[in-house]
Scaffold this motif. Sequence first.
Motif, PDB file in Angstrom:
ATOM      1  N   HIS A   1       0.831  -1.199   0.000  1.00  0.00           N
ATOM      2  CA  HIS A   1       0.000   0.000   0.000  1.00  0.00           C
ATOM      3  C   HIS A   1       0.865   1.247   0.000  1.00  0.00           C
ATOM      4  O   HIS A   1       1.721   1.425   0.875  1.00  0.00           O
ATOM      5  CB  HIS A   1      -0.919   0.028   1.227  1.00  0.00           C
ATOM      6  CG  HIS A   1      -1.622   1.334   1.416  1.00  0.00           C
ATOM      7  ND1 HIS A   1      -1.491   2.099   2.554  1.00  0.00           N
ATOM      8  CD2 HIS A   1      -2.448   2.021   0.591  1.00  0.00           C
ATOM      9  CE1 HIS A   1      -2.210   3.198   2.430  1.00  0.00           C
ATOM     10  NE2 HIS A   1      -2.792   3.172   1.243  1.00  0.00           N
ATOM     11  N   VAL A   2       0.630   2.132  -0.980  1.00  0.00           N
ATOM     12  CA  VAL A   2       1.245   3.449  -1.000  1.00  0.00           C
ATOM     13  C   VAL A   2       0.143   4.503  -1.024  1.00  0.00           C
ATOM     14  O   VAL A   2      -0.946   4.267  -1.554  1.00  0.00           O
ATOM     15  CB  VAL A   2       2.181   3.646  -2.212  1.00  0.00           C
ATOM     16  CG1 VAL A   2       3.387   2.746  -2.114  1.00  0.00           C
ATOM     17  CG2 VAL A   2       1.437   3.412  -3.530  1.00  0.00           C
ATOM     18  N   CYS A   3       0.436   5.638  -0.407  1.00  0.00           N
ATOM     19  CA  CYS A   3      -0.513   6.757  -0.446  1.00  0.00           C
ATOM     20  C   CYS A   3       0.282   8.037  -0.312  1.00  0.00           C
ATOM     21  O   CYS A   3       1.499   8.021  -0.141  1.00  0.00           O
ATOM     22  CB  CYS A   3      -1.559   6.634   0.668  1.00  0.00           C
ATOM     23  SG  CYS A   3      -0.888   6.896   2.320  1.00  0.00           S
ATOM     24  N   TRP A   4      -0.412   9.148  -0.382  1.00  0.00           N
ATOM     25  CA  TRP A   4       0.247  10.444  -0.304  1.00  0.00           C
ATOM     26  C   TRP A   4       0.062  11.083   1.072  1.00  0.00           C
ATOM     27  O   TRP A   4       0.216  12.279   1.244  1.00  0.00           O
ATOM     28  CB  TRP A   4      -0.273  11.356  -1.413  1.00  0.00           C
ATOM     29  CG  TRP A   4       0.235  10.959  -2.759  1.00  0.00           C
ATOM     30  CD1 TRP A   4       1.324  11.458  -3.396  1.00  0.00           C
ATOM     31  CD2 TRP A   4      -0.307   9.971  -3.644  1.00  0.00           C
ATOM     32  NE1 TRP A   4       1.510  10.844  -4.606  1.00  0.00           N
ATOM     33  CE2 TRP A   4       0.522   9.931  -4.793  1.00  0.00           C
ATOM     34  CE3 TRP A   4      -1.402   9.112  -3.585  1.00  0.00           C
ATOM     35  CZ2 TRP A   4       0.282   9.066  -5.851  1.00  0.00           C
ATOM     36  CZ3 TRP A   4      -1.639   8.253  -4.642  1.00  0.00           C
ATOM     37  CH2 TRP A   4      -0.806   8.236  -5.767  1.00  0.00           C
ATOM     38  N   GLY A   5      -0.262  10.279   2.057  1.00  0.00           N
ATOM     39  CA  GLY A   5      -0.460  10.775   3.417  1.00  0.00           C
ATOM     40  C   GLY A   5      -1.934  10.938   3.708  1.00  0.00           C
ATOM     41  O   GLY A   5      -2.702  11.432   2.890  1.00  0.00           O
ATOM     42  N   SER A   6      -2.361  10.524   4.906  1.00  0.00           N
ATOM     43  CA  SER A   6      -3.793  10.485   5.199  1.00  0.00           C
ATOM     44  C   SER A   6      -4.367  11.837   5.596  1.00  0.00           C
ATOM     45  O   SER A   6      -5.587  11.977   5.670  1.00  0.00           O
ATOM     46  CB  SER A   6      -4.074   9.471   6.316  1.00  0.00           C
ATOM     47  OG  SER A   6      -3.666   9.984   7.567  1.00  0.00           O
ATOM     48  N   TRP A   7      -3.515  12.829   5.854  1.00  0.00           N
ATOM     49  CA  TRP A   7      -4.102  14.110   6.271  1.00  0.00           C
ATOM     50  C   TRP A   7      -4.862  14.737   5.100  1.00  0.00           C
ATOM     51  O   TRP A   7      -4.487  14.620   3.939  1.00  0.00           O
ATOM     52  CB  TRP A   7      -3.003  15.044   6.793  1.00  0.00           C
ATOM     53  CG  TRP A   7      -2.122  15.629   5.734  1.00  0.00           C
ATOM     54  CD1 TRP A   7      -2.299  16.809   5.073  1.00  0.00           C
ATOM     55  CD2 TRP A   7      -0.929  15.053   5.195  1.00  0.00           C
ATOM     56  NE1 TRP A   7      -1.291  17.009   4.166  1.00  0.00           N
ATOM     57  CE2 TRP A   7      -0.440  15.948   4.218  1.00  0.00           C
ATOM     58  CE3 TRP A   7      -0.227  13.871   5.449  1.00  0.00           C
ATOM     59  CZ2 TRP A   7       0.722  15.690   3.497  1.00  0.00           C
ATOM     60  CZ3 TRP A   7       0.928  13.628   4.725  1.00  0.00           C
ATOM     61  CH2 TRP A   7       1.388  14.518   3.771  1.00  0.00           C
ATOM     62  N   ASN A   8      -5.947  15.426   5.424  1.00  0.00           N
ATOM     63  CA  ASN A   8      -6.789  16.006   4.368  1.00  0.00           C
ATOM     64  C   ASN A   8      -6.394  17.460   4.143  1.00  0.00           C
ATOM     65  O   ASN A   8      -7.122  18.400   4.461  1.00  0.00           O
ATOM     66  CB  ASN A   8      -8.279  15.857   4.697  1.00  0.00           C
ATOM     67  CG  ASN A   8      -8.622  16.281   6.111  1.00  0.00           C
ATOM     68  OD1 ASN A   8      -7.744  16.411   6.957  1.00  0.00           O
ATOM     69  ND2 ASN A   8      -9.894  16.495   6.376  1.00  0.00           N
ATOM     70  N   GLY A   9      -5.200  17.616   3.547  1.00  0.00           N
ATOM     71  CA  GLY A   9      -4.670  18.924   3.202  1.00  0.00           C
ATOM     72  C   GLY A   9      -4.626  19.115   1.700  1.00  0.00           C
ATOM     73  O   GLY A   9      -5.154  18.308   0.936  1.00  0.00           O
TER      74      GLY A   9
ATOM     75  N   HIS B   1      -2.152  18.952  -0.698  1.00  0.00           N
ATOM     76  CA  HIS B   1      -1.428  17.934  -1.485  1.00  0.00           C
ATOM     77  C   HIS B   1      -1.039  18.438  -2.872  1.00  0.00           C
ATOM     78  O   HIS B   1      -1.088  17.697  -3.858  1.00  0.00           O
ATOM     79  CB  HIS B   1      -2.268  16.651  -1.609  1.00  0.00           C
ATOM     80  CG  HIS B   1      -2.341  15.851  -0.353  1.00  0.00           C
ATOM     81  ND1 HIS B   1      -1.364  14.961   0.030  1.00  0.00           N
ATOM     82  CD2 HIS B   1      -3.279  15.817   0.639  1.00  0.00           C
ATOM     83  CE1 HIS B   1      -1.691  14.405   1.190  1.00  0.00           C
ATOM     84  NE2 HIS B   1      -2.843  14.911   1.585  1.00  0.00           N
ATOM     85  N   THR B   2      -0.636  19.697  -2.972  1.00  0.00           N
ATOM     86  CA  THR B   2      -0.345  20.281  -4.288  1.00  0.00           C
ATOM     87  C   THR B   2       0.994  19.843  -4.865  1.00  0.00           C
ATOM     88  O   THR B   2       1.239  20.068  -6.058  1.00  0.00           O
ATOM     89  CB  THR B   2      -0.360  21.812  -4.211  1.00  0.00           C
ATOM     90  OG1 THR B   2       0.586  22.251  -3.216  1.00  0.00           O
ATOM     91  CG2 THR B   2      -1.760  22.320  -3.852  1.00  0.00           C
ATOM     92  N   ASN B   3       1.866  19.245  -4.055  1.00  0.00           N
ATOM     93  CA  ASN B   3       3.165  18.821  -4.571  1.00  0.00           C
ATOM     94  C   ASN B   3       3.332  17.307  -4.502  1.00  0.00           C
ATOM     95  O   ASN B   3       4.438  16.792  -4.425  1.00  0.00           O
ATOM     96  CB  ASN B   3       4.315  19.504  -3.803  1.00  0.00           C
ATOM     97  CG  ASN B   3       5.638  19.410  -4.537  1.00  0.00           C
ATOM     98  OD1 ASN B   3       5.719  19.653  -5.740  1.00  0.00           O
ATOM     99  ND2 ASN B   3       6.698  19.051  -3.810  1.00  0.00           N
ATOM    100  N   ASP B   4       2.232  16.573  -4.560  1.00  0.00           N
ATOM    101  CA  ASP B   4       2.307  15.114  -4.602  1.00  0.00           C
ATOM    102  C   ASP B   4       2.999  14.653  -5.881  1.00  0.00           C
ATOM    103  O   ASP B   4       2.765  15.218  -6.963  1.00  0.00           O
ATOM    104  CB  ASP B   4       0.907  14.494  -4.575  1.00  0.00           C
ATOM    105  CG  ASP B   4       0.252  14.566  -3.210  1.00  0.00           C
ATOM    106  OD1 ASP B   4       0.881  15.054  -2.264  1.00  0.00           O
ATOM    107  OD2 ASP B   4      -0.921  14.141  -3.111  1.00  0.00           O
ATOM    108  N   ILE B   5       3.795  13.615  -5.776  1.00  0.00           N
ATOM    109  CA  ILE B   5       4.368  13.006  -6.970  1.00  0.00           C
ATOM    110  C   ILE B   5       3.264  12.308  -7.753  1.00  0.00           C
ATOM    111  O   ILE B   5       2.310  11.766  -7.174  1.00  0.00           O
ATOM    112  CB  ILE B   5       5.490  12.012  -6.593  1.00  0.00           C
ATOM    113  CG1 ILE B   5       6.278  11.580  -7.830  1.00  0.00           C
ATOM    114  CG2 ILE B   5       4.931  10.807  -5.845  1.00  0.00           C
ATOM    115  CD1 ILE B   5       7.526  10.769  -7.510  1.00  0.00           C
TER     116      ILE B   5
END
Length: 395
Positions: A259-267, A269-273
Motif C-alpha cells: 500500500h502506498v498513499c500520499w499521506g492520510s491528512w486532508n490537506g 497535497h499540491t506537490n504530490d508526486i
Amino acid sequence: MTDDAARMRTTHVGSLVRPDELVAYLRTIDADEHYDKLAYEECLTRSVREVVQAQHDAGIDIVSDGEFGKSAWNYYVYERLGGIELRLHPPGGANFASVNDAPTDWTRFPDFYAEYFANEQEFDSPGGDWACIGPVTYTGGDVIARDIANLKAAMEAAGVEEGFLPVVAPASCFPNLIDEHYGSEQAALLGIAEAMAEEYRAIVDAGLYVQIDDAYIPFMYDVLVPPGSMDDYRAWAQPRIDALNHALEGIPEDRVRYHVCWGSWNGPHTNDIALRDILDLVFQVNAGTYLYEHANPRHEHEWRVWEDVELPAGKKLAPGVISHATNVVEHPELVAERLERTARLVGPENVLASTDCGFAQGPYIHRVHPTIQWAKFRSLAEGARLASGALNATH
C-alpha cells in the motif's frame, strides 16, 4: 469468466476508528500509568471481534483487525525492535514527518497547516528522532502472535475467510534514522528489514495476507523536490525498495499486499508526486496486490495511466474508490464508475475494491466519524456489486 470477475471482492487499507473503551486503555498505557492488563487484553480481543463482524456486515470480504493492537501505523515498531533509541524533541518541537525540511505543500499553505496541526495535537508520533545504537532485532513476537490470534478468532466467529494485518515498510519505519552502529544508511536499512521480516513471515505463516504500508515512498518526494530533483528522490527511494524486497525474501508474492498513499491528512497535497512517476518503483516490490489512492481528488484523474501502463502478469490492483478524507459518503454509482474505469483497462479479474487510506490516524485521530466510516463501507460494497454487474454484462 472467472469467479473473481463475476463478483468483485472488497477490502480496505486497514486502520479503523477505535472504540472509546479501547482508546481509554491506550491513553493510560501511553501515559505510562497503571492499568489492568487482563481487562485491556479482554477489551482488545472483544473490540477486534466486533470490528471484524462489522466489516463483514458492511460487505467487506478481506478484513483487518482495524490496527487495534497498535499504537500507530508506523511508529508501533519502536516498541517491537531492539537496537533503536528514541531521542525526544524538546517540548513543542515539530516531528510530524520525522524529517528536517518542511514539505513543499506545507510551505505553500503555512496558515492552513498551522491551524490544521494545532487541531491534531494528539498525533501519535512520539516526538523525537530515532538512532540505531546496536544490531536491530525483532522483539515483538508475543505481540504479533496476539494480534494474529485476535484477528483469526474474530474471522472464525464472523464466518470470514480472508484477512490481513497491516505492517510498516522499512522506508516508513524511521524515515531519518540516525545510524550509530552499522556504518552506512543502507546497512542500517537492511538491519531493519531483516528484523521486520520476522513480523511479515509470522503473519503469512498464520494464513493471513501481510499488507506493507509505505506512505513515505510517495510522501518524501514532497520533502525532497524542490530543492532536489527527481534523481535525488529516486536515489532516496531505491535503496528502501531494495530493503523491503530483502525483508520479503521467501514470502509468496500472492500473500503480500503493498500500500502506498500520499499521506492520510486532508490537506492541499499540491506537490504530490504523480502516480505514473512511482509505478516502476511500486512494481519492483514483490507483492501480488497493489493498493493506492484513486478517490483522492488530486489523483482520481490518474486512472488513465492504465491506458498505456501494463499491469505486470499475475498482479492485482486495489484502487481506493472511497475516501478517508471527507465525511461525504460516496454514491454507490460513483464507486462503480471508478471501479469500472480501471477494470475495463486491466481486466475485472485483476481489480479489488478498496479505500484510499485508513479511517483513523492511529488511536486518537480519526478522519471521519465512525458512523460515516461504516456508511462508506456499505457504499463500497454496493458500488462493487454494481460494477460487477456492469462488467459481467459486457464480457
